[in-house]
Design an enzyme around this catalytic site. Sequence first.
Site, short mmCIF file in Angstrom:
data_model
loop_
_atom_site.label_atom_id
_atom_site.label_comp_id
_atom_site.label_asym_id
_atom_site.label_seq_id
_atom_site.Cartn_x
_atom_site.Cartn_y
_atom_site.Cartn_z
N ASP A 107 0.84 -1.21 0.03
CA ASP A 107 0.00 0.06 -0.11
C ASP A 107 0.81 1.24 -0.07
O ASP A 107 2.17 1.21 0.44
CB ASP A 107 -0.74 0.03 1.33
CG ASP A 107 -2.04 -0.97 1.27
OD1 ASP A 107 -2.25 -1.67 0.27
OD2 ASP A 107 -2.57 -0.86 2.20
N ARG A 158 -0.85 -0.58 -8.51
CA ARG A 158 -2.37 -0.20 -8.52
C ARG A 158 -2.55 1.14 -8.63
O ARG A 158 -1.77 1.96 -7.50
CB ARG A 158 -2.55 -0.84 -7.14
CG ARG A 158 -4.01 -0.29 -6.49
CD ARG A 158 -4.34 -0.44 -4.87
NE ARG A 158 -3.97 -1.78 -4.62
CZ ARG A 158 -3.51 -2.12 -3.37
NH1 ARG A 158 -3.42 -0.84 -2.38
NH2 ARG A 158 -3.57 -3.09 -2.75
P1 FAD Z 1 -14.20 8.42 -5.77
O1 FAD Z 1 -13.58 9.49 -6.73
O2 FAD Z 1 -14.40 8.44 -4.26
O3 FAD Z 1 -15.73 8.30 -6.28
C1 FAD Z 1 -15.95 8.30 -7.80
C2 FAD Z 1 -17.30 7.49 -7.97
O4 FAD Z 1 -17.11 6.21 -7.54
C3 FAD Z 1 -18.49 8.07 -7.17
O5 FAD Z 1 -19.06 9.04 -7.73
C4 FAD Z 1 -19.31 6.87 -7.15
O6 FAD Z 1 -19.95 6.65 -8.49
C5 FAD Z 1 -18.29 5.62 -7.08
N1 FAD Z 1 -18.36 5.22 -5.57
C6 FAD Z 1 -17.30 5.52 -4.76
N2 FAD Z 1 -17.29 5.18 -3.56
C7 FAD Z 1 -18.56 4.69 -3.59
C8 FAD Z 1 -19.38 3.94 -2.57
N3 FAD Z 1 -19.06 3.94 -1.41
N4 FAD Z 1 -20.57 3.70 -2.95
C9 FAD Z 1 -20.93 3.78 -4.29
N5 FAD Z 1 -20.39 4.45 -5.07
C10 FAD Z 1 -19.21 4.75 -4.82
N6 FAD Z 1 -5.15 4.89 -1.26
C11 FAD Z 1 -4.15 5.32 -0.73
O7 FAD Z 1 -3.71 6.52 -0.74
N7 FAD Z 1 -3.04 4.12 -0.63
C12 FAD Z 1 -3.49 2.77 -1.02
O8 FAD Z 1 -2.82 2.24 -0.82
C13 FAD Z 1 -4.82 2.46 -1.44
N8 FAD Z 1 -5.12 1.26 -1.52
C14 FAD Z 1 -6.36 1.15 -2.35
C15 FAD Z 1 -6.76 -0.20 -2.51
C16 FAD Z 1 -7.92 -0.41 -3.00
C17 FAD Z 1 -8.16 -1.83 -3.53
C18 FAD Z 1 -8.87 0.91 -3.39
C19 FAD Z 1 -10.19 0.49 -4.13
C20 FAD Z 1 -8.71 1.96 -2.68
C21 FAD Z 1 -7.57 2.13 -2.46
N9 FAD Z 1 -7.06 3.47 -1.84
C22 FAD Z 1 -5.88 3.63 -1.56
C23 FAD Z 1 -7.96 4.60 -1.70
C24 FAD Z 1 -8.10 5.30 -2.84
O9 FAD Z 1 -7.14 6.31 -2.83
C25 FAD Z 1 -9.31 6.46 -2.78
O10 FAD Z 1 -9.40 7.47 -1.85
C26 FAD Z 1 -10.71 5.61 -2.96
O11 FAD Z 1 -10.87 4.43 -3.50
C27 FAD Z 1 -11.77 6.58 -3.23
O12 FAD Z 1 -11.74 6.91 -4.60
P2 FAD Z 1 -12.52 6.05 -5.74
O13 FAD Z 1 -11.50 6.13 -7.07
O14 FAD Z 1 -12.77 4.79 -5.26
O15 FAD Z 1 -13.59 7.08 -6.07
#
Ligand code: FAD
Length: 278
Positions: A107, A158
């Site tokens: 991560d 990732r």
């Molecule tokens: P967002 O920009 O938050 O949302 C975009 C769209 O996605 C929304 O408009 C909606 O349509 C959909 N969506 C988002 N959340 C939801 C929900 N809860 N329910 C329904 N629809 C939703 N961050 C780090 O800094 N370091 C890491 O190591 C790290 N590892 C990760 C590993 C995984 C597998 C994932 C999925 C995320 C990780 N993250 C990590 C977090 C990441 O940086 C984001 O903060 C987080 O994923 C939110 O961004 P997003 O791209 O999912 O969507």
Amino acid sequence: MIPPIARRFVAGESAAAALEHARECNDRDLKVILNLLGEHYTDPVDADDAAREYATLLEDLAGTGLDACVSVKPSQIGLDVSETRFRDNLGTIIDRADEHDRFVWIDMEDHTTTDATLDAFEEFVTARGGGMGVCLQANLKRTREDVERLADVPGKIRLVKGAYDEPATVAYKSKERVDEVYGQLLDYAFEHYDDGIAVGSHDPVMIDRARELHDEHGTPFEIQMLMGVREDAQEELAREYDVWQYAPYGTQWFSYFSRRAMESRKNALFALRAVLGR
Ligand code: FAD
């Protein structure tokens, strides 16, 4: 014991519960990334314990036939103690992963840790010839260069938007800009990466873009989403693509659960409904 409201986001308190969750996911065609909760250990004993727990988890996974791997946080295995501690503990985990042929993700935490994390990743993944991946964050201004740097290094990246509240000197602060950069990084990665890209996002727009880029370039990719978020979409996408569910477990579930529950209004409403019992 984890209350049912938190069980949506956390696989359980023990490794046994995490493996059970992995089995349930595999039955739904979802592969699983297991993450032991806990971070920012300043006591080396805690960091060493966490590394040992990952090593034991990898042993436990061996022979189960489960499609599962692990993801570790640098500050959980010693980066807040010293870079040497972090690398020693990462080495312990990698050795065990090698023995049992399991993939290891790292991560990414806040920007002050990026150099140490990437340096360690590059060294270990090169020595291992793959079998590892690291997370890169689109909100950091440096990430374009990091994506270019890792293009010819074995292993996967990732790509995520970034979860940490970073200063404007190093990070894009507006969601629009982060989304724009995320898309550009996807474009670059699909063109230049052979070993595969993990799209770590719940965003349907980014996932559609990745699907189009995959059709255009043929680059292998997988979708990674968090346990408890868009689970229906995870199952639907898994009919066509590799979908990995990131499933945290462990006794330190409360702060992780609080973050998830408050992250979006949707999740907060879910939590409220559960508290009110409807
Ligand atoms: P967002 O920009 O938050 O949302 C975009 C769209 O996605 C929304 O408009 C909606 O349509 C959909 N969506 C988002 N959340 C939801 C929900 N809860 N329910 C329904 N629809 C939703 N961050 C780090 O800094 N370091 C890491 O190591 C790290 N590892 C990760 C590993 C995984 C597998 C994932 C999925 C995320 C990780 N993250 C990590 C977090 C990441 O940086 C984001 O903060 C987080 O994923 C939110 O961004 P997003 O791209 O999912 O969507």
